[in-house]
Design a protein around this motif. Structure first.
Motif, PDB file in Angstrom:
ATOM      1  N   MET A   1      -0.474   5.775   1.574  1.00  0.00           N
ATOM      2  CA  MET A   1       0.794   5.549   2.212  1.00  0.00           C
ATOM      3  C   MET A   1       1.078   4.211   2.684  1.00  0.00           C
ATOM      4  N   VAL A   2       2.082   3.599   2.810  1.00  0.00           N
ATOM      5  CA  VAL A   2       2.576   2.315   3.151  1.00  0.00           C
ATOM      6  C   VAL A   2       3.732   2.323   4.404  1.00  0.00           C
ATOM      7  N   SER A   3       3.404   1.554   5.223  1.00  0.00           N
ATOM      8  CA  SER A   3       4.274   1.418   6.368  1.00  0.00           C
ATOM      9  C   SER A   3       5.142   0.357   6.333  1.00  0.00           C
ATOM     10  N   THR A   4       6.604   0.297   6.572  1.00  0.00           N
ATOM     11  CA  THR A   4       7.236  -0.575   6.529  1.00  0.00           C
ATOM     12  C   THR A   4       8.050  -0.961   7.960  1.00  0.00           C
ATOM     13  N   LEU A   5       7.106  -0.458   8.994  1.00  0.00           N
ATOM     14  CA  LEU A   5       7.732  -0.905  10.312  1.00  0.00           C
ATOM     15  C   LEU A   5       6.905  -2.230  10.613  1.00  0.00           C
ATOM     16  N   PRO A   6       7.663  -3.134  11.471  1.00  0.00           N
ATOM     17  CA  PRO A   6       7.206  -4.085  11.700  1.00  0.00           C
ATOM     18  C   PRO A   6       5.981  -4.080  13.117  1.00  0.00           C
ATOM     19  N   LEU A   7       4.884  -4.643  13.223  1.00  0.00           N
ATOM     20  CA  LEU A   7       3.870  -4.275  14.244  1.00  0.00           C
ATOM     21  C   LEU A   7       4.526  -5.383  15.287  1.00  0.00           C
ATOM     22  N   ARG A   8       5.472  -6.181  15.314  1.00  0.00           N
ATOM     23  CA  ARG A   8       5.971  -7.089  16.276  1.00  0.00           C
ATOM     24  C   ARG A   8       7.477  -7.279  15.941  1.00  0.00           C
ATOM     25  N   PRO A   9       8.316  -7.332  16.938  1.00  0.00           N
ATOM     26  CA  PRO A   9       9.667  -7.198  16.777  1.00  0.00           C
ATOM     27  C   PRO A   9      10.199  -8.621  16.099  1.00  0.00           C
ATOM     28  N   ASP A  10       9.347  -9.548  15.935  1.00  0.00           N
ATOM     29  CA  ASP A  10       9.693 -10.869  15.423  1.00  0.00           C
ATOM     30  C   ASP A  10       9.311 -11.028  13.880  1.00  0.00           C
ATOM     31  N   VAL A  11       8.561  -9.982  13.533  1.00  0.00           N
ATOM     32  CA  VAL A  11       8.180  -9.815  12.310  1.00  0.00           C
ATOM     33  C   VAL A  11       9.035  -8.972  11.346  1.00  0.00           C
ATOM     34  N   ALA A  12       9.403  -9.341   9.952  1.00  0.00           N
ATOM     35  CA  ALA A  12      10.208  -8.664   9.169  1.00  0.00           C
ATOM     36  C   ALA A  12       9.448  -7.286   8.699  1.00  0.00           C
ATOM     37  N   PRO A  13       9.935  -6.382   8.496  1.00  0.00           N
ATOM     38  CA  PRO A  13       9.346  -5.171   7.738  1.00  0.00           C
ATOM     39  C   PRO A  13       9.008  -5.006   6.494  1.00  0.00           C
ATOM     40  N   TRP A  14       7.910  -5.581   6.161  1.00  0.00           N
ATOM     41  CA  TRP A  14       7.404  -5.643   4.830  1.00  0.00           C
ATOM     42  C   TRP A  14       6.634  -4.610   4.582  1.00  0.00           C
ATOM     43  N   PRO A  15       6.402  -4.019   3.278  1.00  0.00           N
ATOM     44  CA  PRO A  15       5.449  -2.929   3.171  1.00  0.00           C
ATOM     45  C   PRO A  15       4.099  -3.444   3.405  1.00  0.00           C
ATOM     46  N   ARG A  16       3.250  -2.599   4.495  1.00  0.00           N
ATOM     47  CA  ARG A  16       2.125  -2.980   4.778  1.00  0.00           C
ATOM     48  C   ARG A  16       1.073  -1.743   5.016  1.00  0.00           C
ATOM     49  N   PRO A  17      -0.150  -1.924   4.531  1.00  0.00           N
ATOM     50  CA  PRO A  17      -0.959  -0.648   4.507  1.00  0.00           C
ATOM     51  C   PRO A  17      -1.270  -0.205   6.015  1.00  0.00           C
ATOM     52  N   PRO A  18      -1.279   1.134   6.293  1.00  0.00           N
ATOM     53  CA  PRO A  18      -1.333   1.488   7.636  1.00  0.00           C
ATOM     54  C   PRO A  18      -2.643   0.679   8.248  1.00  0.00           C
ATOM     55  N   HIS A  19      -2.473   0.477   9.673  1.00  0.00           N
ATOM     56  CA  HIS A  19      -3.734   0.115  10.408  1.00  0.00           C
ATOM     57  C   HIS A  19      -3.963  -1.416   9.875  1.00  0.00           C
ATOM     58  N   CYS A  20      -3.224  -2.305   9.248  1.00  0.00           N
ATOM     59  CA  CYS A  20      -3.468  -3.483   8.928  1.00  0.00           C
ATOM     60  C   CYS A  20      -2.731  -4.432  10.063  1.00  0.00           C
ATOM     61  N   LEU A  21      -3.452  -5.457  10.535  1.00  0.00           N
ATOM     62  CA  LEU A  21      -2.907  -6.616  11.451  1.00  0.00           C
ATOM     63  C   LEU A  21      -2.156  -7.524  10.503  1.00  0.00           C
ATOM     64  N   VAL A  22      -1.199  -8.238  10.974  1.00  0.00           N
ATOM     65  CA  VAL A  22      -0.562  -9.435  10.394  1.00  0.00           C
ATOM     66  C   VAL A  22      -1.660 -10.594  10.930  1.00  0.00           C
ATOM     67  N   ALA A  23      -1.547 -11.643  10.090  1.00  0.00           N
ATOM     68  CA  ALA A  23      -2.378 -12.602  10.288  1.00  0.00           C
ATOM     69  C   ALA A  23      -2.203 -13.169  11.631  1.00  0.00           C
ATOM     70  N   GLY A  24      -0.807 -13.383  12.062  1.00  0.00           N
ATOM     71  CA  GLY A  24      -0.600 -14.154  13.256  1.00  0.00           C
ATOM     72  C   GLY A  24      -0.968 -13.409  14.472  1.00  0.00           C
ATOM     73  N   ASP A  25      -1.642 -12.191  14.339  1.00  0.00           N
ATOM     74  CA  ASP A  25      -2.121 -11.181  15.558  1.00  0.00           C
ATOM     75  C   ASP A  25      -3.646 -11.355  15.622  1.00  0.00           C
ATOM     76  N   LEU A  26      -4.311 -11.957  14.696  1.00  0.00           N
ATOM     77  CA  LEU A  26      -5.709 -11.944  14.710  1.00  0.00           C
ATOM     78  C   LEU A  26      -6.215 -12.946  15.759  1.00  0.00           C
ATOM     79  N   GLY A  27      -5.458 -13.834  16.425  1.00  0.00           N
ATOM     80  CA  GLY A  27      -6.043 -14.558  17.688  1.00  0.00           C
ATOM     81  C   GLY A  27      -5.794 -13.644  18.912  1.00  0.00           C
ATOM     82  N   ARG A  28      -5.499 -12.490  18.983  1.00  0.00           N
ATOM     83  CA  ARG A  28      -5.350 -11.605  20.036  1.00  0.00           C
ATOM     84  C   ARG A  28      -6.424 -10.662  20.187  1.00  0.00           C
TER      85      ARG A  28
END
Length: 125
Positions: A1-28
């Motif tokens: 299953m692939v999610s297309t929902l953005p994790l943050r409002p400023d991130v475009a909705p790309w296909p993303r495996p569930p439960h994956c962080l975007v690289a920009g959120d690793l600092g948090r």
């Protein structure tokens, strides 16, 4: 299953495996936390002085994630590490000052996901 929902409002909705962080959120994320990231492989390095450690850089729409792959993990996921163009990496976040790495314990080749990314229309300029 692939999610297309953005994790943050400023991130475009790309296909993303569930439960994956975007690289920009690793600092948090706190040091030592278990995380999963996915992205395009932009660099693989296996320095002769690194005792079999492989360094991979993944890129997504928010930035890059530095991945450390120990020799034992490489042997288990050799095919994905060598041939994968798009990877999902699960492991522990390691922070050393401003440098953040994910120390891999599981690697999945998501290269077929690239076909879905190509089909997405670019946002209007």
């Amino acid at each position: 299953m692939v999610s297309t929902l953005p994790l943050r409002p400023d991130v475009a909705p790309w296909p993303r495996p569930p439960h994956c962080l975007v690289a920009g959120d690793l600092g948090r994320v706190p040091d030592g936390a278990r995380v999963a990231v996915a992205g395009l492989v932009i660099c693989r390095q296996r320095p002769g002085t690194a005792k079999g450690v492989i360094f991979v850089t993944l890129e997504d729409e928010t930035g890059v994630a530095n991945i450390v792959i120990w020799a034992g993990v490489f042997e288990r996921f050799r095919r994905a590490v060598i041939a994968g163009r798009c990877l999902k990496v699960t492991g522990r976040l390691q922070r050393d000052g401003m440098v953040i790495h994910v120390v891999a314990d599981r690697i999945e080749d998501l290269s077929p996901l690239l076909d879905e990314i190509v089909e997405i229309e670019a946002p209007p300029a």
